[in-house]
Scaffold this motif. Structure first.
Motif, PDB file in Angstrom:
ATOM      1  N   LEU A   1     -45.355   6.133  16.520  1.00 38.51           N
ATOM      2  CA  LEU A   1     -45.971   6.520  15.252  1.00 38.51           C
ATOM      3  C   LEU A   1     -46.782   7.796  15.453  1.00 38.51           C
ATOM      4  O   LEU A   1     -47.211   8.114  16.561  1.00 38.51           O
ATOM      5  CB  LEU A   1     -46.897   5.408  14.743  1.00 38.51           C
ATOM      6  CG  LEU A   1     -46.267   4.027  14.539  1.00 38.51           C
ATOM      7  CD1 LEU A   1     -47.314   3.059  13.992  1.00 38.51           C
ATOM      8  CD2 LEU A   1     -45.063   4.089  13.623  1.00 38.51           C
TER       9      LEU A   1
ATOM     10  N   ASN B   1     -45.993   7.435   7.833  1.00 39.56           N
ATOM     11  CA  ASN B   1     -45.141   7.068   8.960  1.00 39.56           C
ATOM     12  C   ASN B   1     -43.907   6.309   8.497  1.00 39.56           C
ATOM     13  O   ASN B   1     -42.811   6.522   9.019  1.00 39.56           O
ATOM     14  CB  ASN B   1     -45.929   6.235   9.970  1.00 39.56           C
ATOM     15  CG  ASN B   1     -46.670   7.091  10.990  1.00 39.56           C
ATOM     16  OD1 ASN B   1     -46.101   7.524  11.987  1.00 39.56           O
ATOM     17  ND2 ASN B   1     -47.942   7.348  10.708  1.00 39.56           N
TER      18      ASN B   1
ATOM     19  N   HIS C   1     -41.299   8.577   7.012  1.00 37.78           N
ATOM     20  CA  HIS C   1     -40.518   9.327   7.994  1.00 37.78           C
ATOM     21  C   HIS C   1     -39.148   8.701   8.229  1.00 37.78           C
ATOM     22  O   HIS C   1     -38.218   9.369   8.672  1.00 37.78           O
ATOM     23  CB  HIS C   1     -41.281   9.414   9.321  1.00 37.78           C
ATOM     24  CG  HIS C   1     -42.454  10.335   9.278  1.00 37.78           C
ATOM     25  ND1 HIS C   1     -43.373  10.445  10.311  1.00 37.78           N
ATOM     26  CD2 HIS C   1     -42.874  11.204   8.316  1.00 37.78           C
ATOM     27  CE1 HIS C   1     -44.294  11.328   9.986  1.00 37.78           C
ATOM     28  NE2 HIS C   1     -44.015  11.803   8.788  1.00 37.78           N
TER      29      HIS C   1
ATOM     30  N   ALA D   1     -52.565   5.645  11.393  1.00 36.53           N
ATOM     31  CA  ALA D   1     -51.749   4.817  12.284  1.00 36.53           C
ATOM     32  C   ALA D   1     -52.435   4.552  13.617  1.00 36.53           C
ATOM     33  O   ALA D   1     -52.183   3.521  14.247  1.00 36.53           O
ATOM     34  CB  ALA D   1     -50.392   5.479  12.509  1.00 36.53           C
TER      35      ALA D   1
ATOM     36  N   ARG E   1     -40.545   1.380   9.050  1.00 34.33           N
ATOM     37  CA  ARG E   1     -39.946   2.721   9.088  1.00 34.33           C
ATOM     38  C   ARG E   1     -38.434   2.631   9.290  1.00 34.33           C
ATOM     39  O   ARG E   1     -37.672   3.377   8.662  1.00 34.33           O
ATOM     40  CB  ARG E   1     -40.589   3.534  10.212  1.00 34.33           C
ATOM     41  CG  ARG E   1     -40.071   4.961  10.346  1.00 34.33           C
ATOM     42  CD  ARG E   1     -40.755   5.659  11.509  1.00 34.33           C
ATOM     43  NE  ARG E   1     -40.551   4.941  12.752  1.00 34.33           N
ATOM     44  CZ  ARG E   1     -41.258   5.146  13.869  1.00 34.33           C
ATOM     45  NH1 ARG E   1     -42.213   6.068  13.880  1.00 34.33           N
ATOM     46  NH2 ARG E   1     -41.017   4.448  14.961  1.00 34.33           N
TER      47      ARG E   1
END
Length: 278
Positions: free
Chosen positions: A124, A133, A136, A178, A193
């Motif tokens: 992260l 995050n 992403h 994070a 994620r």
């Protein structure tokens, strides 16, 4: 292709020979029908014996498959060869309908975008928010600032990322940095994620190795349940024999660079697998 393993890993004697059951070989699947098919895989570094020497197996859509073996047996190497994060030295790999080895870089990137990868190190970006995050994960299927930062993301993308966080139980931490998360929370964000990629296959390399036993059990149970709920294929490496037996339908094992076991999990016990670590 899947190998036949019809013998016990250790040879029982005496009374034990009368009661011990051989592992049940996993069902065979045609290579062109498999989500992942590995045939004659070899990985050799410059010095020493091959890490992987003629490994072959295949599994289909929706299966949950674990890969076990002692330290240095080649588990991570095998997993990374499947997406060419590590280049194989020989053999064939067919992933999601594509022959992996000859793919040019652009097509390989497109293929990797269909695979959600979760690693022991959560990777992260600590100074960014949890929500960013997770966003992403969309970089695998789209480009532009909308997947870089929540401030630039569309409402639809933010809602999808929040939904992924809800699925791992962390929607209330979306705004937190994070680097302020616990290890278990960080791995849950890494799973969210991966889900943000909308993958067809989830691959995880010892996803709970850095967590304490309680957190590791919770995260692995969550990971397996999310894969089932989404109808995803799951392929993970682990040192925890109980996790292999509890959260997969099929167990592969490496020993001495070769596939030592390919069997249904329901026919195995943790004690049956100890010889793999001798």
């Amino acid at each position: 292709m899947a190998t036949d393993v019809a013998r016990p890993l250790t040879e029982p004697s005496g009374a034990a020979a009368e009661t011990a059951a051989a592992p049940r070989p996993a069902p065979r699947i045609a290579r062109d029908k498999a989500i992942l098919a590995v045939e004659g895989l070899i990985k050799r570094y410059e010095i020493g014996e091959p890490v992987l020497n003629g490994v072959g197996f295949a599994f289909g859509a929706g299966e949950a498959v674990s890969l076990i073996g002692a330290n240095g047996s080649g588990k991570s190497t095998l997993l990374h060869c499947c997406t060419r994060l590590i280049e194989p030295s020989g053999g064939r790999i067919r992933l999601l309908g594509d022959e992996v080895t000859p793919l040019p870089p652009r097509r390989l990137r497109r293929l990797r975008a269909r695979v959600g990868l979760v690693f022991q190190k959560h990777n992260l970006v600590g100074r960014l928010s949890v929500l960013t995050n997770v966003l992403h994960g969309a970089q695998a299927r789209q480009s532009g600032p909308g997947s870089w930062c929540q401030a630039f993301a569309t409402k639809t993308a933010r809602e999808e990322a929040l939904h992924c966080l809800e699925q791992v139980g962390l929607a209330d931490l979306a705004a937190r940095r994070a680097d302020r998360l616990s290890g278990g929370q960080s791995q849950r964000v890494a799973i969210a994620r991966a889900l943000m990629q909308r993958p067809e296959l989830l691959m995880a390399d010892e996803p709970v190795a850095s967590l304490d036993p309680k957190a590791g059990q919770e995260v692995m149970a969550l990971f397996a349940e999310l894969a089932r709920a989404r109808g995803l294929t799951l392929f993970f490496t682990t040192h925890h024999l109980e996790h292999a037996l509890d959260f997969s339908e099929r167990v592969l094992a490496l020993k001495g660079g070769r596939l030592a076991l390919d069997a249904t999990a329901s026919g195995l016990r943790a004690d049956d697998l100890q010889s793999l670590y001798v």
